[in-house]
Each structure stands twice: as C-alpha cells, then as structure tokens.
Design a protein around this motif. Structure first.
Motif, mmCIF file in Angstrom:
data_model
loop_
_atom_site.group_PDB
_atom_site.id
_atom_site.type_symbol
_atom_site.label_atom_id
_atom_site.label_comp_id
_atom_site.label_asym_id
_atom_site.label_seq_id
_atom_site.Cartn_x
_atom_site.Cartn_y
_atom_site.Cartn_z
ATOM 1 N N THR A 66 -4.548 38.940 -13.316
ATOM 2 C CA THR A 66 -4.783 40.309 -13.755
ATOM 3 C C THR A 66 -6.297 40.546 -13.834
ATOM 4 O O THR A 66 -7.075 39.600 -13.944
ATOM 5 N N ALA A 67 -6.693 41.801 -13.806
ATOM 6 C CA ALA A 67 -8.113 42.135 -13.877
ATOM 7 C C ALA A 67 -8.296 43.442 -14.628
ATOM 8 O O ALA A 67 -7.567 44.417 -14.382
ATOM 9 N N THR A 68 -9.262 43.472 -15.536
ATOM 10 C CA THR A 68 -9.547 44.693 -16.297
ATOM 11 C C THR A 68 -10.971 44.647 -16.837
ATOM 12 O O THR A 68 -11.491 43.567 -17.137
ATOM 13 N N THR A 69 -11.578 45.807 -16.968
ATOM 14 C CA THR A 69 -12.888 45.885 -17.626
ATOM 15 C C THR A 69 -12.738 45.952 -19.144
ATOM 16 O O THR A 69 -13.739 45.908 -19.864
ATOM 17 N N ASP A 70 -11.510 46.049 -19.626
ATOM 18 C CA ASP A 70 -11.230 46.049 -21.067
ATOM 19 C C ASP A 70 -11.152 44.600 -21.542
ATOM 20 O O ASP A 70 -10.112 43.955 -21.447
ATOM 21 N N ARG A 71 -12.276 44.084 -22.046
ATOM 22 C CA ARG A 71 -12.350 42.671 -22.409
ATOM 23 C C ARG A 71 -11.300 42.294 -23.454
ATOM 24 O O ARG A 71 -10.661 41.247 -23.369
ATOM 25 N N ARG A 72 -11.135 43.131 -24.450
ATOM 26 C CA ARG A 72 -10.199 42.820 -25.533
ATOM 27 C C ARG A 72 -8.775 42.691 -24.994
ATOM 28 O O ARG A 72 -8.029 41.795 -25.406
ATOM 29 N N LYS A 73 -8.419 43.550 -24.075
ATOM 30 C CA LYS A 73 -7.090 43.462 -23.462
ATOM 31 C C LYS A 73 -6.951 42.155 -22.681
ATOM 32 O O LYS A 73 -5.911 41.487 -22.742
ATOM 33 N N ALA A 74 -8.010 41.794 -21.960
ATOM 34 C CA ALA A 74 -7.964 40.557 -21.178
ATOM 35 C C ALA A 74 -7.815 39.332 -22.074
ATOM 36 O O ALA A 74 -7.219 38.323 -21.684
ATOM 37 N N LEU A 75 -8.336 39.416 -23.298
ATOM 38 C CA LEU A 75 -8.305 38.274 -24.213
ATOM 39 C C LEU A 75 -7.000 38.156 -24.997
ATOM 40 O O LEU A 75 -6.751 37.117 -25.617
ATOM 41 N N GLU A 76 -6.177 39.174 -24.956
ATOM 42 C CA GLU A 76 -4.948 39.147 -25.753
ATOM 43 C C GLU A 76 -4.077 37.951 -25.372
ATOM 44 O O GLU A 76 -3.671 37.797 -24.231
ATOM 45 N N GLY A 77 -3.802 37.088 -26.356
ATOM 46 C CA GLY A 77 -2.913 35.952 -26.144
ATOM 47 C C GLY A 77 -3.492 34.799 -25.350
ATOM 48 O O GLY A 77 -2.768 33.854 -25.007
ATOM 49 N N ALA A 78 -4.801 34.823 -25.069
ATOM 50 C CA ALA A 78 -5.399 33.757 -24.258
ATOM 51 C C ALA A 78 -5.493 32.460 -25.057
ATOM 52 O O ALA A 78 -5.900 32.464 -26.215
ATOM 53 N N ARG A 79 -5.151 31.363 -24.412
ATOM 54 C CA ARG A 79 -5.300 30.035 -25.032
ATOM 55 C C ARG A 79 -6.689 29.464 -24.742
ATOM 56 O O ARG A 79 -7.238 28.727 -25.553
ATOM 57 N N TYR A 80 -7.226 29.822 -23.567
ATOM 58 C CA TYR A 80 -8.550 29.357 -23.171
ATOM 59 C C TYR A 80 -9.373 30.542 -22.680
ATOM 60 O O TYR A 80 -8.853 31.413 -21.964
ATOM 61 N N VAL A 81 -10.646 30.544 -23.050
ATOM 62 C CA VAL A 81 -11.565 31.614 -22.634
ATOM 63 C C VAL A 81 -12.782 30.955 -22.010
ATOM 64 O O VAL A 81 -13.417 30.086 -22.615
ATOM 65 N N ILE A 82 -13.100 31.356 -20.788
ATOM 66 C CA ILE A 82 -14.245 30.806 -20.066
ATOM 67 C C ILE A 82 -15.268 31.926 -19.883
ATOM 68 O O ILE A 82 -14.933 33.010 -19.400
ATOM 69 N N SER A 83 -16.519 31.672 -20.264
ATOM 70 C CA SER A 83 -17.575 32.682 -20.134
ATOM 71 C C SER A 83 -18.634 32.229 -19.150
ATOM 72 O O SER A 83 -19.142 31.102 -19.238
ATOM 73 N N CYS A 84 -18.987 33.109 -18.220
ATOM 74 C CA CYS A 84 -20.092 32.852 -17.294
ATOM 75 C C CYS A 84 -20.883 34.148 -17.113
ATOM 76 O O CYS A 84 -21.098 34.605 -15.997
ATOM 77 N N VAL A 85 -21.299 34.745 -18.234
ATOM 78 C CA VAL A 85 -21.951 36.053 -18.203
ATOM 79 C C VAL A 85 -23.475 35.926 -18.129
ATOM 80 O O VAL A 85 -24.050 34.924 -18.556
ATOM 81 N N ARG A 86 -24.111 36.937 -17.580
ATOM 82 C CA ARG A 86 -25.574 37.070 -17.597
ATOM 83 C C ARG A 86 -25.877 38.483 -18.093
ATOM 84 O O ARG A 86 -25.833 39.454 -17.327
ATOM 85 N N VAL A 87 -26.156 38.606 -19.385
ATOM 86 C CA VAL A 87 -26.385 39.917 -19.974
ATOM 87 C C VAL A 87 -27.733 40.472 -19.497
ATOM 88 O O VAL A 87 -28.753 39.812 -19.573
ATOM 89 N N GLY A 88 -27.681 41.704 -19.003
ATOM 90 C CA GLY A 88 -28.887 42.331 -18.475
ATOM 91 C C GLY A 88 -29.056 42.151 -16.986
ATOM 92 O O GLY A 88 -29.897 42.818 -16.368
ATOM 93 N N GLY A 89 -28.285 41.236 -16.398
ATOM 94 C CA GLY A 89 -28.337 41.025 -14.958
ATOM 95 C C GLY A 89 -29.727 40.674 -14.458
ATOM 96 O O GLY A 89 -30.590 40.182 -15.188
#
Length: 490
Positions: A66-89
């Motif tokens: 699945t894919a969404t820009t709604d982060r909170r929705k994407a996190l619902e029920g997740a057992r594992y969360v992987i982050s690879c963000v670069r804030v500010g690009g």
C-alpha cells in the motif's frame, strides 16, 4: 506465519526501498506480509509502488503493498517501522555545505557531525519525534523502529530518550569496511571474523581474524599499502591505522571530517584525499553525488520496472541489517550484526547515555548486545569528542535552545579547529535563517538571528572548497559510464 505489517517512511527513496523490499521478501516466511509505503511525494510513491507491485506479481506472492502520503494511516497496526528520510531534501543539504564553506569549514559529507551534520539533526529530530508519537499511538504495541536516517546517532538518541520508542539504528559502514579487509587479506566468504565497536561512522575493527588467525596492525598496514587501489583512495584511513593501531570502518572522506588534523588546512586536504570518487574526500562530494542521481531513477524508470519483473534470488540478498533483524525476531534464526543502541555499559570506556555501534545477536528475545568491550584509548577519545557534540545537538534540537546549538557547533572538532567563537555564532545564525522552514523549534529565534546578521561584522568569503567537482548532467554521466564500459571491454 501470520500476516504482519512493515511501514517504510521515506519510501520515495526508490533504490533503497526496492533493496529493502526484495531483501525482506527473500525470507520465505514473509511472503504474506503487508508493506505500507509513505512519503511526502505522491509522485515518488506512485513510482516505487508500481515497481514493488511488479516484483510481487512476477514472483506470484500474496504480499500486500500500500502507499499513502498520510503517515499516520500508513503506521496503523505496523509491527516494524523503517525510516530513511532526509528532511529538507537537497535544498537544505546544499546549505549544510555552502554556508560553512563561507567560514572555512570544508566538509565531504556533512551528515553526522560537523556544522552540516548538526543542522541536519536539527531538521530531522522534530520529525523523528513526530514519527515516534504516531508509533506509540497507532502502531502495534511494542512496535520496533529501525532508523536508517542520518545523523544516525542523533536521530536514534532522540527516538530513544525523547520518543520513548523501541529503536535501533542501522548502517552499512561496518560491512563495507569488512569487505575491504577481506579483499586485501585474500579472505573468502566466511573466513574473516571481526569485532567492530565504537559509534556510528567512528567504529573500529578492534579484533580481526582470518581462518582463526589474529591479524595484527603491521600485517594490515602492509596489506593496505600493497593494494593498488586502496593505497591511493584510503590514505587517511591508512595513516590513522598506523597511528591508532586499528582500522576505521568509515570512508576516507567521512573520517576526514571527524579527525580535524586532516581537514583544517585547505592546502593539506589534497594530501589525504583522492578525487576518483566522491567518497574519498571531495568537497561536498555526497551533495554532488546526490544531486547527480536525484532524477536518475526517473530517466531510467523503464529499466527499473523491467528489472522488477525478475524472480527474487535469495542468494543475492544484501547485507543491509533490516531484513535479517526481522527474520531473527520472527523466526528465531539467530543473526549477528552491528547495531546502534544506547550504550548502558556495553562499551566500558564510553558514556552510558551515548548511542554506540557494536556487535549484537538477534533472536526472538530481541537484540542482545555483547557487553564488556573496551576501545583503544585513542579511539575512545575521538568517539567521546563526537558524543559530546551529539548530546548537545540532540538536547538543542528538542528544546529549541539556540545558544546550546551554537555551543554544540563550537565544540565540533573540525569547526573548532577552524573557526573562532564569533565566526561560529554568525555561521549558526546564518544557517538557522536559511533553513527556518525546516526548524520549527527555532521559530522564536529566527528574527533575532536575522537582525544580528544585518549588523554582522565577521568577514566571510565566496569559496567552493579545496577539492570541488562540478555537478554533471545525466547525459555526461551516461557518456562516462559508456566510456568506462568500452574501456573495460578492451
């Protein structure tokens, strides 16, 4: 195995997300999982979801993507969360390199400490804490947060101390260093054993063995100096090996930023770096590389999509830690790796609150670190200098304390070797004003910083650095690759 959910934040990083995804699906028990992708870019999300859907279809898997820009929705029920963000690009990253250069601070990467890495942390940490809040509130209870984003130690420190989420930081520097050592010693797969410990990007191979035989400093130095490529590309790392007695995991360019003796004088920089690739010390090297490759996946998208139609080959699974950790936690198959966690006595001669990178084992009971390690004194001394900067930087990012931020930058080893306090105070003001849109915690301080800059007395210069290369176009890169291919073909 029952279905569980993995959420990847910053999934628009197409190449890395594809690698993580295929690694995870190399574990046969994971065929039926859900992978939720989220990013701030609809366009990138659409592209990576199409690629991953193609992989699922080509392999006949029941995996749900699945894919969404709604982060909170994407996190619902997740057992594992992987982050690879670069804030500010890349826009903010360009200022991380450009502004310090005006004050004489020449960085190769600028994503760990140094002026650039510290400001990078100021941008990332508020967002990381937002992730943690969502994880606590909507993810599966006890969800594990796997952070790949730099600055690794600062992000992980903030997530654990302030985010109150079960967090591990992951990097591949140890693996890359081990690959070099295996090559110079002629060790085949499985023949090199090592203990590597320290902090992220300043980790040290404190015990090396090939087929059970301990490798000493002199043998390692001789092997590196005899290598036709590494002897030229890793001059600084080899010099540190000679003086410290142990080899650093980190690239020549990265290491030059943390040890100020090699990068504080412009006329000295060329002695220690190699310009054959950005990672060996080029000024703003990673910024150039990132800029050149920013749109590469778009121009080559049809090739990426075509490649996604191939069967997953578990034998080609990468050495990125994430999939191996998940496999160990879910199946009990034990995995040994090097992980970024709070020290709490694991490394005896580093502070208890520091985020260390050190060996551990993973099974159904979690990540179990190997305790009782002591670093060589010189290694511990350099790590502690960085830890002190990281601690102040994290606390500044959370509190929005501009004075503490300036003190953190002042205590950075490279910045402190080059700049006066007046220069540091003005440089930080300039960086905060330039990056204000990504620094909400400093909103109260921006006008004051702008006012001080209008009355600034510290002189700056228009300097591109001691070893800068121009950004190449996609056409130039493609032509260079073709020329290299033709030369290799004879």
């Amino acid at each position: 195995m029952s279905r569980f959910k993995i959420t990847i934040i910053g999934a628009g990083s197409v190449g890395f997300t594809k690698k993580l995804f295929t690694d995870i699906l190399s574990v046969r028990e994971f065929a039926g999982i859900e992978v939720a992708l989220t990013d701030v870019s609809d366009r990138n999300l659409s592209m990576i979801k199409t690629i991953l859907d193609r992989i699922v279809e080509a392999n006949g898997l029941p995996t749900l993507v699945t894919a969404t820009t709604d982060r909170r929705k994407a996190l619902e029920g997740a057992r594992y969360v992987i982050s690879c963000v670069r804030v500010g690009g890349l826009a903010a990253y360009a200022d991380d390199i450009r502004i310090p250069l005006k004050y004489g601070v020449d960085q190769c990467v600028g994503d760990t400490i140094c002026a650039g890495g510290i400001l990078y942390g100021q941008r990332n940490i508020p967002v990381i804490l937002d992730f943690c809040k969502d994880i606590r509130e909507v993810a599966e209870p006890g969800a594990k947060f796997l952070n790949y984003a730099n600055p690794m130690a600062m992000n992980t420190w903030a997530a654990i101390e302030y985010g109150k989420v079960d967090t591990v930081g992951l990097c591949h520097g140890v693996q890359h260093g081990a690959e070099q050592i295996a090559e110079i010693l002629g060790a085949q797969d499985g023949e090199l054993d090592y203990i590597c410990s320290g902090i992220n990007h300043q980790t040290w191979f404190i015990d090396l063995r090939v087929r059970g035989r301990r490798i000493g400093k002199d043998e390692l130095v001789s092997a590196f100096e005899a290598h036709p490529v590494f002897s030229k590309q890793e001059k600084l790392r080899i010099d540190v090996l000679k003086r410290f007695g142990v080899y650093s995991t980190e690239s020549n360019g990265h290491l030059s930023e943390y040890l100020p003796w090699y990068r504080k004088r412009p006329d000295e920089i060329s002695r220690w770096i190699d310009m054959s690739d950005w990672i060996h010390g080029e000024t703003g090297g990673y910024l150039r590389y990132s800029t050149e490759t920013r749109n590469w996946f778009e121009t080559d998208y049809p090739k990426l999509l075509e490649a996604a139609g191939s069967p997953i080959d578990p034998a080609k699974r990468s050495n990125e830690h994430a999939s191996h950790i998940l496999e160990a936690l879910e199946t009990g198959r034990v995995y040994r790796g090097h992980f970024n966690v709070k020290n709490n006595g694991v490394i005896a001669n580093l502070p208890a609150d520091a985020i260390i990178e050190s060996p551990g084992f993973v099974d159904r009971f979690g990540i179990n670190m190997v305790a009782g390690i002591s670093l060589p004194e010189a290694c511990a001394a350099t790590c502690i200098s960085s830890i002190n900067v990281q601690r102040m930087s994290v606390h500044a990012a959370v509190s929005g304390d501009l004075d503490l931020l300036k003190l953190a930058v002042l205590h950075d080893p490279l910045v402190g070797a080059i700049c006066t306090p007046e220069e540091v105070w003005q440089m930080v003001d300039e960086m905060v004003v330039a990056q204000a849109e990504w620094l909400p915690q400093y909103a109260h301080a921006v006008e004051g910083a702008r006012d001080r800059l209008s009355r600034a007395t510290v002189k700056t210069r228009d300097w591109t650095g001691a070893a800068r290369r121009a950004v190449r176009s996609i056409e130039e890169i493609r032509a260079e690759k073709e020329a290299t291919r033709l030369r290799a073909a004879g």
